[in-house]
Scaffold this motif. Sequence first.
Motif, PDB file in Angstrom:
ATOM      1  N   LEU A 170     -21.875 -36.269 -28.522  1.00 56.59           N
ATOM      2  CA  LEU A 170     -21.438 -34.992 -28.150  1.00 56.59           C
ATOM      3  C   LEU A 170     -21.504 -34.039 -29.469  1.00 56.59           C
ATOM      4  CD1 LEU A 170     -18.462 -35.624 -25.933  1.00 56.59           C
ATOM      5  CD2 LEU A 170     -20.811 -34.553 -25.276  1.00 56.59           C
ATOM      6  N   ARG A 171     -21.075 -34.748 -30.560  1.00 52.29           N
ATOM      7  CA  ARG A 171     -21.320 -33.992 -32.031  1.00 52.29           C
ATOM      8  C   ARG A 171     -22.539 -33.533 -32.317  1.00 52.29           C
ATOM      9  NH1 ARG A 171     -18.877 -35.678 -37.906  1.00 52.29           N
ATOM     10  NH2 ARG A 171     -18.952 -33.897 -38.602  1.00 52.29           N
TER      11      ARG A 171
ATOM     12  N   ARG B 152     -18.777 -35.558 -21.473  1.00 49.41           N
ATOM     13  CA  ARG B 152     -17.556 -35.496 -22.386  1.00 49.41           C
ATOM     14  C   ARG B 152     -16.220 -36.230 -21.797  1.00 49.41           C
ATOM     15  NH1 ARG B 152     -18.575 -29.716 -21.695  1.00 49.41           N
ATOM     16  NH2 ARG B 152     -19.750 -29.075 -23.551  1.00 49.41           N
TER      17      ARG B 152
ATOM     18  N   GLN C 282     -24.385 -30.661 -29.549  1.00 53.22           N
ATOM     19  CA  GLN C 282     -23.556 -29.565 -29.108  1.00 53.22           C
ATOM     20  C   GLN C 282     -24.438 -28.531 -30.260  1.00 53.22           C
ATOM     21  OE1 GLN C 282     -19.429 -29.575 -29.879  1.00 53.22           O
ATOM     22  NE2 GLN C 282     -19.088 -30.325 -27.617  1.00 53.22           N
TER      23      GLN C 282
ATOM     24  N   MET D  19     -23.274 -32.674 -18.823  1.00 53.36           N
ATOM     25  CA  MET D  19     -22.582 -32.507 -20.333  1.00 53.36           C
ATOM     26  C   MET D  19     -20.975 -32.807 -19.937  1.00 53.36           C
ATOM     27  SD  MET D  19     -24.157 -31.901 -22.925  1.00 53.36           S
ATOM     28  CE  MET D  19     -22.993 -31.377 -24.016  1.00 53.36           C
TER      29      MET D  19
ATOM     30  N   ALA E 209     -21.303 -23.403 -30.992  1.00 48.32           N
ATOM     31  CA  ALA E 209     -19.941 -23.780 -30.179  1.00 48.32           C
ATOM     32  C   ALA E 209     -19.009 -24.671 -30.797  1.00 48.32           C
ATOM     33  CB  ALA E 209     -20.812 -24.403 -29.019  1.00 48.32           C
TER      34      ALA E 209
END
Length: 81
Positions: free
Chosen positions: A73-74, A5, A77, A1, A81
């Motif tokens: 990523l959105r 990012r 997740q 991850m 979080a």
Amino acid sequence: MRTLRIAAAVEAISLAALLLNLVTVHTKAITTLGGPVHGMCYLTVIVCTWMTPTTSTARWLAAIPGIGGLLVLRRIQPQGA
């Protein structure tokens, strides 16, 4: 991850720098450096997304240049979080 990012952020920033360079001064040095950086980050986002257990929607989002990594990523997740 963590790799995803970093690659997503650098991909978005490098695309913004390339487009800004294109519409302003069009310096060859920025294009020469920014193009390969953006390309490698784009590929890194795609590979990291395919290696992460996600839905197929997230994998298709990774193919969008520039913002695909941020969208992935959105999507992946956790809600808290």
